[in-house]
Design an enzyme around this catalytic site. Structure first.
Site, PDB file in Angstrom:
ATOM      1  CG  ASP A  10      33.457  29.317  57.195  1.00 17.83           C
ATOM      2  OD1 ASP A  10      32.089  29.961  57.329  1.00 17.83           O
ATOM      3  OD2 ASP A  10      34.005  28.963  57.760  1.00 17.83           O
ATOM      4  CB  ILE A  11      28.462  31.512  54.704  1.00 17.87           C
ATOM      5  CG1 ILE A  11      28.270  32.647  53.783  1.00 17.87           C
ATOM      6  CG2 ILE A  11      28.599  30.398  56.289  1.00 17.87           C
ATOM      7  CD1 ILE A  11      26.832  32.772  53.738  1.00 17.87           C
ATOM      8  CG  ASN A  24      16.352  24.685  62.223  1.00 14.35           C
ATOM      9  OD1 ASN A  24      15.769  25.443  63.800  1.00 14.35           O
ATOM     10  ND2 ASN A  24      17.552  24.123  63.265  1.00 14.35           N
ATOM     11  N   GLY A  32      25.304  22.088  59.746  1.00 11.03           N
ATOM     12  CA  GLY A  32      25.878  22.690  58.628  1.00 11.03           C
ATOM     13  C   GLY A  32      26.244  24.191  59.253  1.00 11.03           C
ATOM     14  CG  ASP A  34      20.561  27.348  61.838  1.00 10.44           C
ATOM     15  OD1 ASP A  34      20.366  28.079  62.121  1.00 10.44           O
ATOM     16  OD2 ASP A  34      19.337  25.921  62.647  1.00 10.44           O
ATOM     17  CB  SER A 124      17.376  23.597  50.076  1.00 10.07           C
ATOM     18  OG  SER A 124      16.360  24.543  51.517  1.00 10.07           O
ATOM     19  N   GLY A 126      21.939  21.173  50.936  1.00  6.02           N
ATOM     20  CA  GLY A 126      23.194  20.499  52.272  1.00  6.02           C
ATOM     21  C   GLY A 126      22.073  19.275  52.442  1.00  6.02           C
ATOM     22  CB  VAL A 127      21.344  18.383  56.130  1.00  2.00           C
ATOM     23  CG1 VAL A 127      23.034  17.945  56.434  1.00  2.00           C
ATOM     24  CG2 VAL A 127      20.682  19.465  56.530  1.00  2.00           C
ATOM     25  CE1 TYR A 128      17.065  20.646  56.850  1.00  2.00           C
ATOM     26  CE2 TYR A 128      15.529  23.111  56.313  1.00  2.00           C
ATOM     27  CZ  TYR A 128      15.568  22.530  56.414  1.00  2.00           C
ATOM     28  OH  TYR A 128      16.207  22.340  57.753  1.00  2.00           O
TER      29      TYR A 128
END
Length: 186
Positions: A10-11, A24, A32, A34, A124, A126-128
């Site tokens: 976990d960052i 974003n 995510g 962010d 980028s 993940g959801v990107y």
């Protein structure tokens, strides 16, 4: 010499000088990585992001750029926010350069802050929608190529991968880059 390390985890729990946020462009939080950084870091991060939006980044942070804020309640000193590109195969070359720029610019900002240790997510990936193996190759190759400039002052660049599959992918790509480096020395 900068050490590059890979960890699964976990960052938001990394005890480093700077944590990189896959933000974003609004800088005001999201999903995510962010969302996790904003939630765990607390309102101080959002307050500084709002100040950045009210001043220099009124239209949001452009893709490939980076900017720093406090880390709030995270165990780091700073958060370096960078906006990765959304993956589009038909615009691959341009977007791959923007992804590499995320890493270069984040390293530059971290070095300007005086950071000695930096933790990156897979920007980028993940959801990107960026394919994980290619994201790993771009990330690792960019960090290796950045030395001895801004990377030279860093003791460690850590890639913090969420989940075993992401960790294994980065590990395989890293082993390939290391073996290519050894072959180049022969």
């Amino acid at each position: 010499m900068t050490r590059i390390t890979l960890v699964e985890g976990d960052i938001t729990e990394q005890q480093v000088d700077a944590v990189v946020n896959a933000a974003n462009s609004s800088l005001l939080g999201g999903g995510g990585v962010d969302g996790a950084i904003h939630r765990r870091g607390g309102p101080q991060i959002l307050e500084e992001c709002r100040r950045l939006r009210a001043s220099h980044w009124g239209r949001g942070l452009p893709t490939g750029q980076a900017v720093a804020t406090t880390a709030g309640q995270l165990p780091a000193r700073w958060v370096v926010h960078t906006v990765g590109p959304v993956y589009r195969e038909e615009e691959y070359d341009e977007r791959a350069e923007l992804l590499a720029s995320c890493y270069r610019e984040s390293l530059r900002v971290a070095a300007e802050l005086g950071a000695r240790t930096v933790a990156f997510p897979a920007v980028s990936a993940g959801v990107y929608g960026w394919p994980l193996e290619d994201a790993a190759r771009i990330a690792l190759a960019t960090v290796v190529a950045a030395g001895p400039g801004p990377v030279g002052e860093l003791a460690e660049v850590r890639f913090v991968l969420f989940g075993a599959a992401a960790y294994r992918t980065f590990e395989q790509v890293w082993q390939g880059i290391e073996s290519e480096g050894r072959e180049g020395q022969d």
